[in-house]
Scaffold this motif. Sequence first.
Motif, PDB file in Angstrom:
ATOM      1  N   GLY A 136      13.257  26.975  21.235  1.00  5.59           N
ATOM      2  CA  GLY A 136      13.557  26.226  20.021  1.00  5.59           C
ATOM      3  C   GLY A 136      12.758  24.949  19.880  1.00  5.59           C
ATOM      4  O   GLY A 136      13.035  24.150  18.988  1.00  5.59           O
ATOM      5  N   VAL A 137      11.774  24.740  20.750  1.00  7.91           N
ATOM      6  CA  VAL A 137      10.932  23.548  20.656  1.00  7.91           C
ATOM      7  C   VAL A 137       9.999  23.720  19.462  1.00  7.91           C
ATOM      8  O   VAL A 137       9.298  24.727  19.352  1.00  7.91           O
ATOM      9  CB  VAL A 137      10.114  23.327  21.949  1.00  7.91           C
ATOM     10  N   LYS A 138      10.014  22.774  18.566  1.00 13.57           N
ATOM     11  CA  LYS A 138       9.156  22.835  17.383  1.00 13.57           C
ATOM     12  C   LYS A 138       7.751  22.373  17.758  1.00 13.57           C
ATOM     13  O   LYS A 138       7.580  21.285  18.296  1.00 13.57           O
ATOM     14  CB  LYS A 138       9.704  21.952  16.261  1.00 13.57           C
ATOM     15  N   ALA A 139       6.787  23.209  17.479  1.00 16.27           N
ATOM     16  CA  ALA A 139       5.389  22.894  17.784  1.00 16.27           C
ATOM     17  C   ALA A 139       4.497  23.531  16.729  1.00 16.27           C
ATOM     18  O   ALA A 139       3.748  24.473  17.013  1.00 16.27           O
ATOM     19  CB  ALA A 139       5.027  23.393  19.182  1.00 16.27           C
ATOM     20  N   PRO A 140       4.576  23.042  15.479  1.00 17.28           N
ATOM     21  CA  PRO A 140       3.816  23.692  14.405  1.00 17.28           C
ATOM     22  C   PRO A 140       2.313  23.719  14.646  1.00 17.28           C
ATOM     23  O   PRO A 140       1.648  24.693  14.279  1.00 17.28           O
ATOM     24  CB  PRO A 140       4.180  22.888  13.159  1.00 17.28           C
ATOM     25  N   GLU A 141       1.763  22.676  15.270  1.00 17.31           N
ATOM     26  CA  GLU A 141       0.318  22.673  15.524  1.00 17.31           C
ATOM     27  C   GLU A 141      -0.049  23.778  16.507  1.00 17.31           C
ATOM     28  O   GLU A 141      -1.076  24.434  16.364  1.00 17.31           O
ATOM     29  CB  GLU A 141      -0.145  21.310  16.061  1.00 17.31           C
ATOM     30  N   LEU A 142       0.793  23.973  17.512  1.00 18.76           N
ATOM     31  CA  LEU A 142       0.546  25.047  18.474  1.00 18.76           C
ATOM     32  C   LEU A 142       0.608  26.395  17.779  1.00 18.76           C
ATOM     33  O   LEU A 142      -0.256  27.250  17.974  1.00 18.76           O
ATOM     34  CB  LEU A 142       1.563  24.988  19.618  1.00 18.76           C
ATOM     35  N   PHE A 143       1.625  26.608  16.954  1.00 15.31           N
ATOM     36  CA  PHE A 143       1.757  27.898  16.277  1.00 15.31           C
ATOM     37  C   PHE A 143       0.602  28.139  15.310  1.00 15.31           C
ATOM     38  O   PHE A 143       0.118  29.268  15.196  1.00 15.31           O
ATOM     39  CB  PHE A 143       3.125  28.022  15.602  1.00 15.31           C
ATOM     40  N   ASP A 144       0.141  27.111  14.629  1.00 19.96           N
ATOM     41  CA  ASP A 144      -1.038  27.273  13.770  1.00 19.96           C
ATOM     42  C   ASP A 144      -2.242  27.703  14.607  1.00 19.96           C
ATOM     43  O   ASP A 144      -3.012  28.580  14.198  1.00 19.96           O
ATOM     44  CB  ASP A 144      -1.361  25.968  13.038  1.00 19.96           C
ATOM     45  N   GLY A 172      10.376  29.790  12.212  1.00 20.09           N
ATOM     46  CA  GLY A 172      10.271  29.385  10.817  1.00 20.09           C
ATOM     47  C   GLY A 172       8.905  28.866  10.428  1.00 20.09           C
ATOM     48  O   GLY A 172       8.714  28.378   9.315  1.00 20.09           O
ATOM     49  N   VAL A 173       7.927  28.985  11.334  1.00 16.93           N
ATOM     50  CA  VAL A 173       6.560  28.559  11.013  1.00 16.93           C
ATOM     51  C   VAL A 173       5.977  29.551  10.015  1.00 16.93           C
ATOM     52  O   VAL A 173       6.019  30.762  10.237  1.00 16.93           O
ATOM     53  CB  VAL A 173       5.679  28.490  12.285  1.00 16.93           C
ATOM     54  N   LYS A 174       5.473  29.051   8.924  1.00 14.81           N
ATOM     55  CA  LYS A 174       4.884  29.916   7.900  1.00 14.81           C
ATOM     56  C   LYS A 174       3.476  30.308   8.326  1.00 14.81           C
ATOM     57  O   LYS A 174       2.636  29.451   8.605  1.00 14.81           O
ATOM     58  CB  LYS A 174       4.824  29.206   6.544  1.00 14.81           C
ATOM     59  N   ALA A 175       3.245  31.605   8.400  1.00 17.00           N
ATOM     60  CA  ALA A 175       1.936  32.125   8.801  1.00 17.00           C
ATOM     61  C   ALA A 175       1.674  33.437   8.064  1.00 17.00           C
ATOM     62  O   ALA A 175       1.589  34.497   8.674  1.00 17.00           O
ATOM     63  CB  ALA A 175       1.883  32.324  10.311  1.00 17.00           C
ATOM     64  N   PRO A 176       1.561  33.366   6.722  1.00 17.86           N
ATOM     65  CA  PRO A 176       1.410  34.615   5.964  1.00 17.86           C
ATOM     66  C   PRO A 176       0.176  35.424   6.358  1.00 17.86           C
ATOM     67  O   PRO A 176       0.221  36.658   6.359  1.00 17.86           O
ATOM     68  CB  PRO A 176       1.346  34.148   4.508  1.00 17.86           C
ATOM     69  N   GLU A 177      -0.918  34.745   6.705  1.00 19.51           N
ATOM     70  CA  GLU A 177      -2.127  35.488   7.100  1.00 19.51           C
ATOM     71  C   GLU A 177      -1.873  36.259   8.387  1.00 19.51           C
ATOM     72  O   GLU A 177      -2.338  37.389   8.544  1.00 19.51           O
ATOM     73  CB  GLU A 177      -3.322  34.548   7.264  1.00 19.51           C
ATOM     74  N   LEU A 178      -1.158  35.652   9.322  1.00 18.80           N
ATOM     75  CA  LEU A 178      -0.838  36.348  10.573  1.00 18.80           C
ATOM     76  C   LEU A 178       0.048  37.549  10.290  1.00 18.80           C
ATOM     77  O   LEU A 178      -0.212  38.646  10.799  1.00 18.80           O
ATOM     78  CB  LEU A 178      -0.155  35.396  11.564  1.00 18.80           C
ATOM     79  N   PHE A 179       1.081  37.373   9.484  1.00 20.34           N
ATOM     80  CA  PHE A 179       1.966  38.493   9.185  1.00 20.34           C
ATOM     81  C   PHE A 179       1.219  39.606   8.458  1.00 20.34           C
ATOM     82  O   PHE A 179       1.445  40.786   8.741  1.00 20.34           O
ATOM     83  CB  PHE A 179       3.191  38.025   8.395  1.00 20.34           C
ATOM     84  N   ASP A 180       0.329  39.268   7.542  1.00 21.80           N
ATOM     85  CA  ASP A 180      -0.470  40.297   6.863  1.00 21.80           C
ATOM     86  C   ASP A 180      -1.327  41.058   7.868  1.00 21.80           C
ATOM     87  O   ASP A 180      -1.436  42.289   7.806  1.00 21.80           O
ATOM     88  CB  ASP A 180      -1.363  39.674   5.789  1.00 21.80           C
ATOM     89  N   ALA A 181      -1.929  40.328   8.800  1.00 17.28           N
ATOM     90  CA  ALA A 181      -2.777  40.958   9.810  1.00 17.28           C
ATOM     91  C   ALA A 181      -1.945  41.821  10.756  1.00 17.28           C
ATOM     92  O   ALA A 181      -2.373  42.920  11.143  1.00 17.28           O
ATOM     93  CB  ALA A 181      -3.572  39.901  10.573  1.00 17.28           C
ATOM     94  N   ILE A 182      -0.768  41.337  11.138  1.00 16.87           N
ATOM     95  CA  ILE A 182       0.110  42.138  11.998  1.00 16.87           C
ATOM     96  C   ILE A 182       0.516  43.416  11.275  1.00 16.87           C
ATOM     97  O   ILE A 182       0.508  44.499  11.866  1.00 16.87           O
ATOM     98  CB  ILE A 182       1.345  41.332  12.438  1.00 16.87           C
ATOM     99  N   ALA A 183       0.868  43.322   9.997  1.00 12.97           N
ATOM    100  CA  ALA A 183       1.250  44.515   9.231  1.00 12.97           C
ATOM    101  C   ALA A 183       0.123  45.528   9.205  1.00 12.97           C
ATOM    102  O   ALA A 183       0.345  46.728   9.419  1.00 12.97           O
ATOM    103  CB  ALA A 183       1.653  44.121   7.810  1.00 12.97           C
ATOM    104  N   SER A 184      -1.094  45.070   8.980  1.00 17.45           N
ATOM    105  CA  SER A 184      -2.246  45.980   8.934  1.00 17.45           C
ATOM    106  C   SER A 184      -2.497  46.633  10.288  1.00 17.45           C
ATOM    107  O   SER A 184      -2.852  47.807  10.356  1.00 17.45           O
ATOM    108  CB  SER A 184      -3.505  45.225   8.502  1.00 17.45           C
ATOM    109  N   GLU A 185      -2.317  45.875  11.340  1.00 21.23           N
ATOM    110  CA  GLU A 185      -2.551  46.395  12.692  1.00 21.23           C
ATOM    111  C   GLU A 185      -1.410  47.310  13.129  1.00 21.23           C
ATOM    112  O   GLU A 185      -1.635  48.308  13.812  1.00 21.23           O
ATOM    113  CB  GLU A 185      -2.715  45.230  13.673  1.00 21.23           C
TER     114      GLU A 185
END
Length: 133
Positions: free
Chosen positions: A48-56, A85-98
């Motif tokens: 639960g540690v928030k680290a948005p820069e790391l997730f980006d 809750g980190v928003k990463a639509p490009e990652l999710f799109d890429a995961i869906a394609s893969e």
Amino acid sequence: ANAAWAFARTGVKAPELFDAIASAAIPRLGKFNSQGLVNMAWAFAGTGVKAPELFDAIASAAIPRLSEFNSQGLVNMAWAFAGTGVKAPELFDAIASEAAPQLGQFNSQGLANTAWAFATAGVKAPELFDAVA
């Protein structure tokens, strides 16, 4: 990544430690293998540690390398990002394609966790969910 994962498994809250791990990891993520990227994301999501820069930075490192991820790695990466809750639509799109062509390798729990992650993240992935159906 392994140290973060192992510490996260203990359930002990140590935000200062995780802040230090994030700071040290960000410039090195390009050298992580796919499992290391997943372990790092999972560890932070699990604590639960928030680290948005790391997730980006994880998303940027993972997207061009998703073909190296096995089905469990794809599931866990989606789960970690959705859980934080980190928003990463490009990652999710890429995961869906893969993931769509690999669905035969997913177990039922992996399919359920993937569906949960996409729904929680608010990402529509019609190709993926058509393939699941």
